[in-house]
Design an enzyme around this catalytic site. Structure first.
Site, PDB file in Angstrom:
ATOM      1  CB  VAL A  47      -3.631   1.933  -2.086  1.00 14.89           C
ATOM      2  CG1 VAL A  47      -3.187   1.338  -3.488  1.00 14.89           C
ATOM      3  CG2 VAL A  47      -3.278   3.583  -2.109  1.00 14.89           C
ATOM      4  CG  ASP A  48      -3.221  -3.366   0.480  1.00 17.44           C
ATOM      5  OD1 ASP A  48      -3.110  -4.038  -0.542  1.00 17.44           O
ATOM      6  OD2 ASP A  48      -2.451  -3.258   1.090  1.00 17.44           O
ATOM      7  CG  MET A  49      -8.536  -1.222   3.171  1.00 17.99           C
ATOM      8  SD  MET A  49      -8.784  -2.770   3.461  1.00 17.99           S
ATOM      9  CE  MET A  49     -10.349  -2.700   4.518  1.00 17.99           C
ATOM     10  N   GLY A  51      -9.492  -3.908  -3.213  1.00 21.24           N
ATOM     11  CA  GLY A  51     -10.300  -4.982  -3.011  1.00 21.24           C
ATOM     12  C   GLY A  51     -11.906  -4.561  -3.137  1.00 21.24           C
ATOM     13  CG  ASP A 103      -1.933   1.196   1.175  1.00 17.94           C
ATOM     14  OD1 ASP A 103      -3.254   0.795   0.880  1.00 17.94           O
ATOM     15  OD2 ASP A 103      -1.609   2.326   1.495  1.00 17.94           O
TER      16      ASP A 103
END
Length: 400
Positions: A172-174, A177, A144
């Site tokens: 960014v990661d979330m 998803g 991230d």
């Protein structure tokens, strides 16, 4: 067939989730919350985020628990040919595969998209990567914070006279998803028409660049680069956090009419009547002067006083909460953003709710995140169709 207008709209959809860390597992959790049967497949050593702090009293990682609600769990050694054959047996009964391995690793583990598309033509295959599916960096790993830097987001995040700052949440990661979830649903809808699965790809790079939003379009159109303004925004004045006598609030003027209302709420007709400050362009030219004046104004009252005055005057304002205050606020609770599932030890396990609702609910899966390999026997028996003797033999070899 996806049933419409229900909080369990994905009932009947089976997902094999071999993804790791945050983005892919969050996609899988959202699918589970909407009713899909999600099988979490981990290496024998477990998903690496099982080891990440903070660790709850029962020894489970809060990181892992935050993105794995609603799943059943199994371990598979995909480096072993028999492990890959078990995976293929699961995929025979699945609608969606989620994975987040680098291309070379995915091929080594038997997760080659081209081969899988040929063998399982109705399967929706969602790959999540760091740098995207194309280009010279496609085989590089990434996390991230790296993409907060790579995308330019970090360049305009932080205090004006300080250095670049990483966001406190792994957005960014979330968001990757969430975008993967959108892509999977789009592919499932397309399959209803074509009877064929397809490939879906999401990446941290594409997410981060996508999230540049109007900042990115602003540079493309005008060459303007945003700059660091702390809690404020480089393109609007005033709009930031201000300290009060007993806390902090975020407020400001998103347009010129709100500016006039703000001036009235704080009892400053002189600011409202200053022709140089009537437009945002004028206020930008005198940014420091305006901000300093509002710092003095808000320092003269309490959070409750300013909340009451500005809300009554139609000016957007919010208190600066801690996580504890946000997660116990009646508005968060009223919208089911803190949910409880059975922890398995008699006490409820509190987790965060999903950020959207469908129909009357339920809006989250009641199943807690799986312990490592917890549901292996039932998955191997009921989905892969293996006998008890075969399961025992696979265990003896360390395949499961």
């Amino acid at each position: 067939m996806i049933a419409p207008h229900s909080g369990r709209s994905l009932s009947g959809i089976r997902v094999i989730d071999v993804s790791r860390v945050l983005a892919g597992p969050l996609c899988g959790q959202m699918l589970a919350d909407m009713g899909a049967d999600v099988i979490k497949v981990e290496a024998p050593t477990g998903d690496e985020n099982r080891q990440w702090a903070p660790i709850a009293d029962d020894g489970e990682s809060c990181n892992f628990m935050s993105v794995n609600r609603g799943k059943r769990g199994i371990t598979l050694n995909l480096k072993d040919p028999e492990g890959r054959q078990v995976l293929y047996a699961l995929l025979e009964q699945a609608d969606v595969l989620l994975y987040s391995f680098l291309p070379g690793t995915a091929a080594t583990l038997g997760i080659d998209p081209a081969m899988l598309r040929e063998r399982f033509p109705r399967l929706v295959i969602c790959g999540i990567s760091a740098f995207g599916a194309q280009g010279e960096l496609a085989d590089r790993p990434g996390y991230d914070a790296l993409f907060q830097a790579f995308s330019g987001i970090m360049s305009f995040t932080g205090e004006r006279n300080g250095g670049p700052v990483r966001s406190g949440v792994s957005f960014v990661d979330m968001t990757t998803g969430i975008l993967a979830y959108s892509g999977v649903l789009t592919a499932l809808m397309g399959r209803e028409q074509t009877q064929q699965g397809t490939l879906v790809h999401a990446s941290l790079l594409e997410t981060a660049v996508f999230l540049l939003g109007y900042h990115g379009v602003g540079w493309l159109s005008t060459g303007a680069l945003p700059r660091r303004e702390g809690s404020g925004l480089w393109s609007l004045v005033p709009y930031q956090v201000f300290a009060c006598q007993d806390g902090e609030v975020l407020t400001g003027a998103l347009n010129d009419s709100t500016w006039r209302r703000l001036c009235r709420c704080v009892g400053r007709p002189d600011l409202e009547n200053d022709p140089d400050l009537a437009t945002n362009a004028g206020r930008l030219a005198r940014r420091d002067e305006v901000i300093d004046e509002f710092k003095r104004i808000f320092a003269s009252g309490t959070v409750a006083e300013w909340m009451a005055r500005l809300e009554a005057g139609g000016v957007p304002i919010a208190p600066l909460h801690t996580i504890a205050q946000a997660l116990t606020h009646p508005q968060s609770l009223a919208n089911d953003m803190v949910v409880e599932v059975d922890s398995g030890n008699g006490a409820p396990l509190k987790l965060l709710g999903t950020g959207f609702k469908v129909g009357a609910g339920p809006h989250h899966s009641p199943r807690r995140p799986p312990r490592l390999g917890e549901h292996a026997d039932e998955i191997l028996r009921d989905i892969a169709g293996l006998s008890a003797e075969r399961i025992q033999a696979l265990r003896a070899r360390g395949v499961v």
